[in-house]
Design an enzyme around this catalytic site. Structure first.
Site, PDB file in Angstrom:
ATOM      1  N   SER A 514       0.907  -1.199   0.100  1.00 26.18           N
ATOM      2  CA  SER A 514      -0.029  -0.031  -0.063  1.00 26.18           C
ATOM      3  C   SER A 514       0.883   1.076  -0.090  1.00 26.18           C
ATOM      4  O   SER A 514       0.503   2.199   0.554  1.00 26.18           O
ATOM      5  CB  SER A 514      -1.018   0.040   1.034  1.00 26.18           C
ATOM      6  OG  SER A 514      -2.011   0.986   1.123  1.00 26.18           O
ATOM      7  N   SER A 515       2.026   1.255  -0.495  1.00 26.84           N
ATOM      8  CA  SER A 515       2.689   2.366  -0.808  1.00 26.84           C
ATOM      9  C   SER A 515       3.208   2.959   0.560  1.00 26.84           C
ATOM     10  O   SER A 515       3.077   4.165   0.689  1.00 26.84           O
ATOM     11  CB  SER A 515       2.394   3.432  -1.549  1.00 26.84           C
ATOM     12  OG  SER A 515       2.117   2.627  -3.015  1.00 26.84           O
ATOM     13  N   ALA A 706       7.982  13.561   2.071  1.00 29.72           N
ATOM     14  CA  ALA A 706       7.912  12.453   1.045  1.00 29.72           C
ATOM     15  C   ALA A 706       6.499  12.030   1.199  1.00 29.72           C
ATOM     16  O   ALA A 706       5.845  11.754   2.407  1.00 29.72           O
ATOM     17  CB  ALA A 706       8.896  11.649   1.354  1.00 29.72           C
ATOM     18  N   GLU A 711       3.031   2.626  -6.108  1.00 24.20           N
ATOM     19  CA  GLU A 711       1.933   2.002  -6.808  1.00 24.20           C
ATOM     20  C   GLU A 711       1.337   2.890  -7.758  1.00 24.20           C
ATOM     21  O   GLU A 711       1.003   2.376  -8.880  1.00 24.20           O
ATOM     22  CB  GLU A 711       1.121   1.572  -5.978  1.00 24.20           C
ATOM     23  CG  GLU A 711       1.474   0.345  -5.094  1.00 24.20           C
ATOM     24  CD  GLU A 711       0.347  -0.140  -4.057  1.00 24.20           C
ATOM     25  OE1 GLU A 711      -0.621  -0.827  -4.257  1.00 24.20           O
ATOM     26  OE2 GLU A 711       0.544   0.380  -3.041  1.00 24.20           O
TER      27      GLU A 711
END
Lengths: 1126, 151
Positions: A514-515, A706, A711
């Site tokens: 899920s990044s 960041a 994904e």
């Protein structure tokens, strides 16, 4: 120096680039056993009985396990679905499901034992597609709480004000879009090494995982042991892309086999298993309506979505939910109304895949937005800009945005691709397209997924170690954690070590999915780093006073005085055994589970992207080429720009793969595209450089600003390219991938072209037509279900390798039953597939008379059978373009270095059913069906002369040789003959050779070097076998005449096929144009061809290739052959 | 059978069945695990090594037929340090599993030489290295790395 924002080299680069970086399958503990799984050959069956007694007694076998070894009620912890037992007990629901497993001393012994397990199945009817599974009377696969057969879950999503949306948006566009199953195909297949210590109470695991702690939790639950009893160890992880973020089947198998065998067991999936049995991206069929007003304000979307779950729920619940939510999150919609169903089918199950549902739904939405743009006559980028989400707003689905730079991304791609100029200055067959994507930076899923812990150890020698409970699957996770911590501690990133995976030594972290890696683990590491730095400064104040202390180069520094970090550690009261440890927990409080209305903010922040593609289509062949590609991303601050670019480019190329070729094609539940050769994923030469734009700017919540990146990048490529295709040709292809067949069919439909083959006038075709007619009317089902399967030859225990110095020795060996081996690039895989089971091999490489290339005084050339393709290409460089170009198109440099000329000519048919373990007529006996008749035959099967088998001769050299009148010298024990190359073949990849015969040399007449020629090939990826090819040669005559022409097609018929009537016409027709040629050839093809239901387009493509060829021969075309070697 | 094979400037005598692949000899007998068995069928390039300087697929090479010296990634000398560094510097790998094969293919390619023109060189690298599948990088980084290491 700033560490954040530096393109630091990935941690471990020295080991990776020197081949010493160890992955689990590189480990070789003493006493290692090899585990293999017995897999169901049926898509749906009841297991009547399993008898493992023979297998258990086989040599080298140390353990055999079946479903009976586990108590009822043990399931994979798949979102609570309780539908998949670790090894099937009563029912199997897909081809490849585990039925038993064996551990033995060697892989060969394990495989032999699998073959000795007797399983009796009662075959059950199996639904394979969404439509099959939801048809009235469809056989039910699972007992689920939902009444509807084969519906695993029903979704109703209403967000915002749907009625107002419809009212406010009178303009609407509607469409149905199919995103197929895609497979991750990590370069490292799933590998797990397991060993039990302490009398079988402690399990040690080395495995490819991106989420070690989640895997340990799930494995402990399945084994019914404490989590602490499982220790996962650090090893290299060869890619994940989502696939390794939950427990994988081989992890369980390795654990139970090791327990049963009381020895370490490695389970390493073969590449075919990797393709055919691991979990895929879920296929989505999305029917959506997009509502807008006439000013281009998009108000919302409604529709229905059917998701192909495959046989079991592996994240299917949440993948579907995420896909639905994605629809309501990208643009400033007011209302969303979607009904969806997750549907069981008897195929390998879907699972977690980069993009996680929204990739599929956004494909539909982003195509519809372009349709809307056209309807409203608004520029597609302007339309998206106008509706783009804004920072610090909340979507109707409850997503709370922080930084949002979607508009900036759109502006960036507009500029970089030259959008306005390209829209204004139209070039034929070219188009530009745009699409957007978004992704969370770590969705709140399982318990604990809104938390990450970080530990930092500082040693008395000044060393710094970051301990991280997740894994680095190649994303650079370790490197960015080192950078973040180094930044706080005043070190260079290269000085910080990072330990991952070791589950008893690393703090809590649910891993990479899920990044979430950058956001959660990065935030945790930053806080831990800051806390450690604060502590060091406090400690330093005792030595340096109360001035401003900063950390620099391993020292605490104040007013020109300094003290080494290691000394501070040594003097700290809390230092234990020379280590000062700082451990903190980062919890994201702003995320919460969705409520009863599925409203909620799952992620701390969101990332956005816009991609633009410029493409060109060859309307003669349907080949789509991406000419330029720009990906602009709002991912906040790039902690390591090079790594961020790597994620973007890699994801974009993977997305382009699904746009252009990748799809999981199943037939009767068995995977057809089960190899690198059959699964059309991009190679280096297939795509241009992806150009990246990192839209600058931070994010208030991400570490150093960041956001997640892994994904997001995979979502925009497919719609961007589909939109570019529409822009180029005005055809909208809703079903991915955008392969040449679909493009040619769409062009034919657009232009009203229909091929007529007049079968009623061709009695020779009546029988074939009748059999094909019978196939869907019961004949196929009968042959498939009841046709007896001839038993496959067992591989010889250890075939001998015979050296043959002369032809006579080779022929003698052949006569005594040996099989000839040239380069081995075809024979060895066939042996692995048990298509070939030779008892001995005779190598042609050292046979003197079969080597060398001789140029005779009369201009003819004699080519040894064992000459490699690379040698032949080098020898003919500049002398015979048609052969040179054909060789340049074959496979790749390594194969061309190894493969021989005769090996290429004599390679077996490449039919993807035959080669992928289908018990077809050619493979398993006369009463078996041909799977190509009703199966997917769009690319690699015959459109002319197909009979009982629809395969083609795969050799490109044969096609080229036929166009230069090559002859073949054949030697046997009692024979020596020379025949034209076209007489070599009796059928698809089948040579007219007696048992003792082999090809010795190929003779190219002097004319071969005098002809002008070209070889043109349509295929799906660089190095692929031909979908269609043409070899055309002629002598240059006066008045642009093509004297004595040859026009030979490959992959169109079972054997190389000469268009003789067209050749005759060409000989009489100086200056023939491409268009005239197409017309004449078209008539010849219409009379000759008898295509299958879906490969008639190959005839169009054959005409197209011939048009290219004549233009090249006539020198009137500016186009060059595509490969630079040509 | 016992076969004698020269790998990375060292002679080895290996006892193995006649049809053992070079890859299995390297990995199982010589403990050189840089070359990977990512498909075992000659379709991905992860097992690429050089024999007599030419790039081959070690998984489909019968060890018993190897006559010339084998060079694997572990045997690359200091003259190739710049290429290895270029892979690290330019994003030429992510997970690293295909990297040994990519590097060995690149070594052979660089020895053959690249066109002086950068665009032509890029095109040639992409074509010549299409037998080496990478699922992570999207190939940009690999092409950049090879180009950067060209003299």
């Amino acid at each position: 120096m700033k560490q954040v924002g530096r393109s630091v080299r990935p941690i471990g680069w020295q080991a990776i680039t020197s081949g010493t970086f160890a992955y689990s399958s590189d480990l070789k503990p003493d006493g290692l056993l090899h585990g293999r799984a017995l897999r169901s050959p049926h898509p749906h069956a009841r297991i009547v009985s399993i008898d493992v007694s023979r297998a258990a007694a086989m040599p080298g076998v140390r353990a055999v396990v079946t479903g009976a070894d586990f108590p009822a009620g043990v399931y994979y912890p798949n979102e609570g679905s309780q539908d998949r037992e670790p090894i099937a007990r009563e029912f199997v629901r897909f081809v490849g499901q585990e039925v038993a497993a064996v551990a033995a001393e060697t892989v060969e012994q394990a495989d032999a034992a699998l073959a000795a397990i007797d399983v009796a199945y009662e075959i059950l009817p199996a639904p394979f597609t969404i439509d099959d599974a939801t048809a009235a009377g469809a056989p039910r696969m699972h007992q689920r709480p939902i009444k509807l057969a084969n519906v695993a879950r029903v979704y109703k999503r209403l967000w915002g004000d749907v009625a107002a949306t419809r009212a406010a948006g009178p303009v609407n566009v509607t469409g149905t879009y199919w995103y197929p199953q895609q497979t991750h195909i990590c370069m490292e297949s799933n590998n797990t090494l397991a060993r039990w210590d302490k009398d079988g109470t402690e399990l040690h695991v080395w495995t490819g995982t991106s989420a070690p702690q989640l895997m340990v939790d799930e494995l402990a639950e399945m084994l019914n042991i404490e989590k602490d009893a499982i220790i996962c160890h650090e090893a290299g992880v060869g890619g994940s892309f989502g696939s390794k973020s939950r427990i994988s089947e081989q992890e369980f198998l390795a654990a139970v086999l090791a327990r049963a065998a009381k020895a370490p067991v490695l389970v390493s999936l073969t590449r075919r298993e990797e393709f055919a049995t691991t979990k895929t991206r879920h296929g989505f069929r999305s029917t959506l309506s997009l509502h807008a007003d006439d000013q281009g304000r998009m108000h919302g979307v409604e529709g229905t979505i059917a998701v192909d779950n495959g046989a079991f729920v592996h994240s299917g619940y949440s993948v579907t939910a995420a896909g639905l939510k994605g629809l309501g999150t990208m643009y400033r919609f007011e209302g969303i109304d979607i009904d969806a169903q997750l549907i069981d089918t008897c195929k390998q199950p879907g699972g977690q895949f980069r993009g996680y549902g929204s990739t599929q739904t956004m494909y539909a939405l982003e195509c519809l937005i372009d349709d809307l743009a056209e309807k409203l006559n608004i520029d597609p980028i302007d339309l998206r800009r106008q509706n783009a989400n804004q920072p610090f707003t909340t979507s109707p689905t409850g997503s709370q945005f922080q930084s949002v730079r979607l508009t900036e991304c759109l502006d960036a791609v507009r500029d970089a691709i030259g959008w306005d100029a390209k829209k204004a200055d139209r070039r034929p067959n070219r188009g530009v397209g745009v699409a957007c994507g978004l992704h969370s930076s770590g969705s709140f899923g399982p318990d604990g997924s809104n938390r990450a812990d970080s530990a930092i150890d500082i040693f008395i020698d000044g060393r710094v170690l970051v301990r991280f409970g997740g894994a680095d699957t190649g994303t650079g996770q370790k490197t960015i954690l080192a950078q973040i911590v180094a930044e706080e501690l005043g070190l260079a990133a290269e000085e910080v070590e990072v330990l991952t995976i070791e589950s008893d030594r690393t703090p809590f972290d649910l891993g990479a999915w899920s990044s979430r890696g950058t956001y959660y683990s990065g935030n945790a590491a930053r806080r831990a780093g800051r806390a450690a730095a604060d502590r060091l400064r406090t400690l330093a104040a005792r030595h340096l006073g109360n001035g401003a202390i900063h950390l620099e180069a391993g020292k605490a520094v104040c007013d020109g005085r300094s003290i080494a970090i290691g000394e501070l550690v040594a003097g700290a009261p809390e230092t234990k055994e020379g280590v000062l440890t700082t451990e903190i927990s980062f919890v994201e409080d702003a995320v919460h589970r969705v409520d009863a209305k599925f409203y909620g903010n799952a992620s701390g922040t969101y990332s956005f992207a816009a991609h633009a593609a410029e493409i060109e289509v060859d309307p003669r062949t349907g080949k789509l080429r991406v000419l330029d590609y720009v990906a602009a991303h709002d991912v906040g601050t790039a902690i390591n720009p090079r790594l961020v670019e790597g994620q973007i480019v890699g994801g974009a190329v993977m997305g382009m793969g699904s746009a252009l070729g990748e799809e999981m094609i199943h037939e009767q539940g068995r995977l057809v595209t089960a190899s690198f050769i059959n699964y059309a994923m991009p190679r280096a030469a297939d795509l241009p450089e992806v150009r990246t734009v990192i839209v600058e700017g931070g994010d208030p919540k991400g570490p150093h600003g960041a956001k997640g990146v892994g994904e997001l990048c995979i979502t925009p490529p497919a719609p961007a390219i589909a939109n570019a295709l529409y822009d180029a040709l005005g055809i909208r292809i809703a079903d991915l991938p955008l392969t040449p067949d679909k493009i040619m069919n769409a062009l034919a439909a657009r232009d009203g072209r229909v091929r007529r083959h007049h079968l009623w006038r061709r009695p020779s075709q009546w029988w074939t037509a009748f059999v094909r007619w019978c196939y869907p009317r019961g004949l196929f089902a009968l042959l498939h279900r009841y046709g007896p399967v001839a038993k496959r030859a067992a591989a010889a225990a250890s075939p001998a390798l015979i050296d043959a110095p002369r032809v006579v020795d080779a022929v003698a060996a052949l006569a005594s039953g040996a099989t000839a081996i040239g380069g081995g690039t075809d024979l060895l895989p066939r042996m692995e597939d048990r298509i070939a089971a030779p008892t001995s091999l005779v190598s042609t490489l050292d046979v003197t008379d079969m080597g060398g290339i001789e140029f005779a005084a009369d201009g003819s050339v004699s080519v040894g059978a064992a000459v490699t393709l690379a040698e032949l290409a080098a020898a003919l460089k500049g002398r015979c373009a048609v052969i040179e170009e054909a060789i340049a198109s074959i496979a790749n440099a390594q194969v061309r270095t190894m493969a021989t000329v005769a090996g290429n000519l004599l390679q077996e048919k490449r039919c993807w059913f035959y080669r992928n373990d289908f018990d077809c007529y050619k493979r398993s006996g006369p009463a078996r069906p041909c799977y190509a008749v009703l199966g997917d035959h769009r690319f690699y099967h015959a459109a002319i002369d197909g009979h009982r088998c629809q395969a083609v001769t795969p050799s490109d050299l044969a096609t080229a040789f036929a166009a230069v009148d090559a002859e073949v010298d054949i030697a046997g024990r009692d024979s020596a003959r020379t025949i034209p190359i076209t007489d070599l073949y009796s059928g698809p990849g089948e040579a007219r050779l007696q048992a003792s015969e082999t090809v010795v040399r190929i003779r190219l007449p002097a004319s071969a070097m005098q002809r002008r020629g070209t070889f043109q090939k349509l295929n799906l990826w660089e190095g692929d076998f031909a979908v269609v090819s043409v070899a055309m040669t002629a002598f240059a005559g006066p008045d642009r005449a093509l004297a004595d022409p040859r026009l030979v097609f490959g992959a169109l018929a079972p054997v190389p096929w000469r268009a003789r009537r067209t050749e005759q016409w060409l000989a009489r027709r100086p200056g023939a144009t491409a268009q005239e040629l197409q017309s004449v050839l078209g008539e010849e093809l219409n009379v000759a061809a008898h295509p299958l239901s879906k490969n008639g387009w190959k005839l169009d493509a054959a005409e197209g290739l011939a048009q290219h060829a004549i233009e090249i021969l006539a020198g009137s075309s500016e186009e060059r052959s595509k490969s630079p070697a040509a | 059978m016992t076969l004698r094979i020269r790998v990375n400037a060292q002679e080895h005598d290996v006892g193995a069945p006649a049809l053992t692949s070079l890859l299995d000899v390297l990995r199982d007998h010589l403990n050189l695990t840089g070359a990977k068995k990512a498909c075992g069928r000659g379709e991905c390039g992860a097992c690429t090594v050089l024999i007599g300087g030419r790039p081959v697929l070690s998984c489909l090479t019968l060890a018993g037929r190897v006559r010339d010296e084998v060079l694997t990634v572990e045997g690359l000398g200091p003259e190739w340090a710049a290429l290895r560094e270029a892979f690290a510097e330019h994003g030429g790998f992510q997970c690293g599993y295909c990297t040994s094969g990519q590097i060995m293919r690149a070594v052979a390619l660089l020895r053959d030489g690249l066109p002086a023109d950068r665009d032509e060189a890029r095109q040639k690298i992409r074509y010549e290295m299409s037998g080496n599948v990478c699922r992570c990088t999207g190939y940009n980084g690999i092409v950049d790395a090879v180009l950067a290491a060209a003299p």
